[in-house]
Structures are given as C-alpha cells and as structure tokens.
Design an enzyme around this catalytic site. Structure first.
Site, short mmCIF file in Angstrom:
data_model
loop_
_atom_site.label_atom_id
_atom_site.label_comp_id
_atom_site.label_asym_id
_atom_site.label_seq_id
_atom_site.Cartn_x
_atom_site.Cartn_y
_atom_site.Cartn_z
N THR A 139 -6.23 7.07 7.10
CA THR A 139 -6.11 6.06 6.06
C THR A 139 -7.53 5.59 5.74
O THR A 139 -8.43 5.71 6.57
CB THR A 139 -5.26 4.86 6.51
N GLY A 140 -7.69 5.03 4.55
CA GLY A 140 -9.02 4.57 4.15
C GLY A 140 -9.45 5.25 2.87
O GLY A 140 -8.62 5.83 2.16
N THR A 178 1.44 7.01 0.49
CA THR A 178 0.60 5.91 -0.01
C THR A 178 0.81 5.65 -1.49
O THR A 178 1.25 6.54 -2.23
CB THR A 178 -0.89 6.27 0.20
N SER A 188 0.81 -1.22 0.00
CA SER A 188 0.00 0.00 0.00
C SER A 188 0.83 1.26 0.00
O SER A 188 0.27 2.37 -0.03
CB SER A 188 -0.92 0.00 1.23
N ARG A 208 -5.42 9.61 -10.77
CA ARG A 208 -6.29 9.76 -9.58
C ARG A 208 -5.42 10.15 -8.37
O ARG A 208 -4.42 9.53 -8.07
CB ARG A 208 -7.01 8.45 -9.30
N THR A 260 -2.12 2.58 3.42
CA THR A 260 -1.39 3.84 3.50
C THR A 260 -0.69 3.81 4.83
O THR A 260 -1.05 3.01 5.69
CB THR A 260 -2.42 5.00 3.50
N1 ASP Z 1 -6.44 7.13 1.63
C1 ASP Z 1 -5.71 6.50 0.57
C2 ASP Z 1 -6.26 6.96 -0.74
O1 ASP Z 1 -7.45 7.06 -0.89
C3 ASP Z 1 -5.76 5.03 0.60
C4 ASP Z 1 -5.72 4.39 1.94
O2 ASP Z 1 -5.53 5.03 2.95
O3 ASP Z 1 -5.88 3.17 2.03
O4 ASP Z 1 -5.49 7.17 -1.64
#
Ligand code: ASP
Length: 376
Positions: free
Chosen positions: A279-280, A246, A84, A256, A228
């Site tokens: 994160t997320g 990330t 990640s 993106r 991340t």
């Molecule tokens: N927040 C990150 C993103 O959307 C991904 C993640 O945290 O898993 O790029």
C-alpha cells in the site's frame, strides 16, 4: 512428510544454505528451529485486521487461499467508513469512484485484475472471476464493468455522502482561480477531521502533490490521501494467494491506474518462495515492480524483512527530487507486507510508526512495521 511439505522443507534448507554463504549479518536466517510451511498464516495492511481473521478461518476450514483472502478484503470493500477501498472510496477528480484490484494464486501462478472499474463494490471478487473465468489477466474500464455485469455483479453508486463531501471540499478549496466556492458556514466535523488528519506543517514538504485546503486548517499542506487493503494468506501446505484492492489515489485524473491491479507491483506471489503486497504511493511501485523484486530477493535468501527493507532503500535512492522532503527523504508513504514459505512474515514501511495485521496460530493482532525512516 507429504510431497508438498518435503519440497517446502528442501527449499527452506536451500535458502538457508545460500544465505549463510552470502551474509553473516542475519543469524536468524540460518536458524534451524525457525518454522517451515505447516502453519496457516495471513497478513494484511493495518485496516485488514478482520480480513486476516476471516481469511484464516476460511483457510482453516479448507477454502482455497484465493477465496479466503478475497472474502477477507470484502469486509473492508463493504465498509463505508474506509474511504480508501470499495464502497465509500474517495473518487477521482470528477467525483466518480474508480476501483483497482488484483488477485494472484500461488498453486497455479494465475492472476486476475481489474482497473478503473466503476459502480461495482467488490472489485477483488471481479478480479478473481477474471482469473478463473477468462484467458486474460487484466480488464479495464467499460470492459471490466461489462464483464462484472455478465457475472451478475450488481451496479450501484459507490459514492457515500462522506466521500462526496470530502471530494467537494477538496474541489472547492483547490484553487482560487475557478468558480467553486466552499460554504463558509460549513462545519461538517467528519470532513474537517479528514483533512486535519492528513495535513502536515508547511515546512515539511515542497512536493507538488500537496494542495491547498480549507482555511480552517491553514497554514498546513494536505497530504493526498492514499489507502488500500492488501491481504496474503498461506495454507498448511504452503500454498499462497494474495489480493490488493483500492479506490487508488484520491481525486486522481480519471483513468489513472495505480500499482494495486498490476501483478509484480502492488502484489506478487510465487508458490515456491512467498508473497509480497503493498500500500502507498502506487507510482513508485510501478516504476520499481516492488512486490516482484521483494519476492525475488527472498528467493535469493533474504528474510521477508530484509527483502522489504532492501526494496524500500532502492525506492528511496531512485525517486525524483519532487518526491523528496527538505531532508531529501521520500515524501510519501509506502508499506510492504511479506510472507515467506517458511512461515516468517514482516511489514516494512518507508515511514514509521505503522502497523500491519496478522492472524496465525497465535491469534489476530496488529504488529509494528519495521521502518526505514521514523517521524519524530
Ligand atoms: N497504492 C494505491 C495506489 O497508488 C494507493 C494506496 O495504497 O494508498 O493506487
């Protein structure tokens, strides 16, 4: 008491008074025995245990907190097994690793960030250079790469064999309307394990982000991998810095950009108040500027946990129907890591159980996040 710690103390006292007036449900907030700035603390996502240890040691040895947290996450950027972040991160839909990262520095309130950066293993370090060596905050794509090369960062292919095979399996099983076909004899265990661990029963969700995957795990739906690392640190004087780095949403549309390099969304700190990072699913953070919102809630007297939970509730209330499960709950992960000037910290998650990492005078450990919803 130094000027800095006196200011910190007066701020804490002010917050306590404001909160006692505003709510009686959080007795701990008004507790005069809670710690004030004076202790080093570092928090991070669950994958950042070693990052917190490293950053803590560096802050203890006198490093600027921005150098410390960036060095901490550098361990995970280097790790080929963390798909990640950094080297070995999962690529975009064309098989190219594109990285996002940001750094924010409390004492100067400066920030630096890079987005859609290719071929550079340590985007957080490049973000730190943007903060210190330019008049800008965010560099993207080819410009970010040129800047990194100008500062001596070596270019390299960040796609490991594991991340290439995971991407290829995803591509070959995405649709039966194209010409890419998986090898029926392929039994690559790490790749199969990757998909298995991110699959949910079909009944769970009708979200359009779910995609069909290899027949060996059917009938399941595949949860688009995110991941991340966020890391925030506070010095003895109550100075903050935080970073988020990330490879973003796996198999994303090229170009993106998620929340991680966007100040206020994937991270934010205010040296008078504290820090929040996330994160997320980045898109909801972009829509709600969650990290900024959480720090502002702390400014108004909320504890780190209250602030994070309130932001999660706001997100859960506002999201579109396609991002909801059959019970109407958010069908994605979202975690906040919060650190306050008075030394309190919290990890809060949309879906539990989840852990986060902490290092302070009590050692290095995983702690439980407080969850808005809990999976059975
Ligand atoms: N927040 C990150 C993103 O959307 C991904 C993640 O945290 O898993 O790029």
């Amino acid at each position: 008491m130094s000027d800095v710690s006196r200011r910190a103390f007066m701020h804490v006292a002010g917050v306590a008074a404001a909160v006692v007036g505003a709510t009686s449900t959080n007795a701990a907030v008004g507790n005069p025995s809670r710690p004030t700035a004076g202790k080093i603390k570092v928090v991070s996502s669950a994958n950042g245990l070693e990052a917190t240890r490293k950053a803590y040691e560096m802050i203890l040895a006198g490093s600027d907190p921005a150098d410390a947290v960036v060095a901490g996450v550098g361990i995970v950027e280097d790790d080929p097994n963390d798909t990640s972040v950094g080297y070995g991160g999962l690529p975009n839909e064309r098989g190219i690793v594109e990285l996002d990262a940001a750094v924010m520095h409390g004492p100067t309130h400066r920030a630096g960030a890079v987005a859609s950066l290719q071929n550079i293993r340590h985007p957080a370090l490049v973000a730190l250079k943007v903060m210190r060596r330019t008049d800008h905050v965010l560099l993207v794509g080819a410009g970010a790469l040129d800047f990194a090369k100008a500062h001596g960062f070596p270019e390299e292919n960040l796609l490991t064999e594991l991340s290439r095979k995971i991407w290829l399996r995803w591509k070959e099983t995405l649709s039966d309307k194209d010409d890419w076909m998986p090898d029926p004899a392929d039994n690559d265990i790490p790749v199969a394990d990757f998909f298995r661990s991110r699959s949910v029963p079909l009944v769970q969700s009708a979200a359009t982000r779910d995609v069909k995957v290899a027949s060996d795990i059917s009938p399941m739906k595949f949860r688009r991998p995110t991941g991340t690392i966020h890391c925030a640190g506070m010095t003895r004087l109550g100075d903050f810095a935080c970073t988020t780095t990330t490879s973003g949403l796996a198999f994303k549309i090229p170009g993106r950009v998620g929340d991680s390099p966007i100040i206020g969304a994937g991270l934010y700190c205010d040296n008078e108040i504290g820090s929040c990072g996330s994160t997320g699913l980045g898109e909801v953070n972009l829509q709600n500027l969650c990290s900024f919102a959480a720090v502002e809630l702390m400014r108004n007297g909320a504890s780190p946990e209250e602030a994070g939970m309130e932001v999660l509730r706001r997100v859960a209330k506002k999201i579109e129907p396609r991002l909801r499960d059959k019970d109407g709950h958010p069908d994605f992960g979202l975690i906040f890591y919060l650190l306050a000037k008075d030394g309190r910290h919290a990890g809060v998650t949309m879906w539990g159980p989840e852990k986060f990492s902490v290092t302070d005078e009590n050692g290095t450990r995983h702690e439980d996040c407080t969850a808005l919803f809990t999976r059975p």
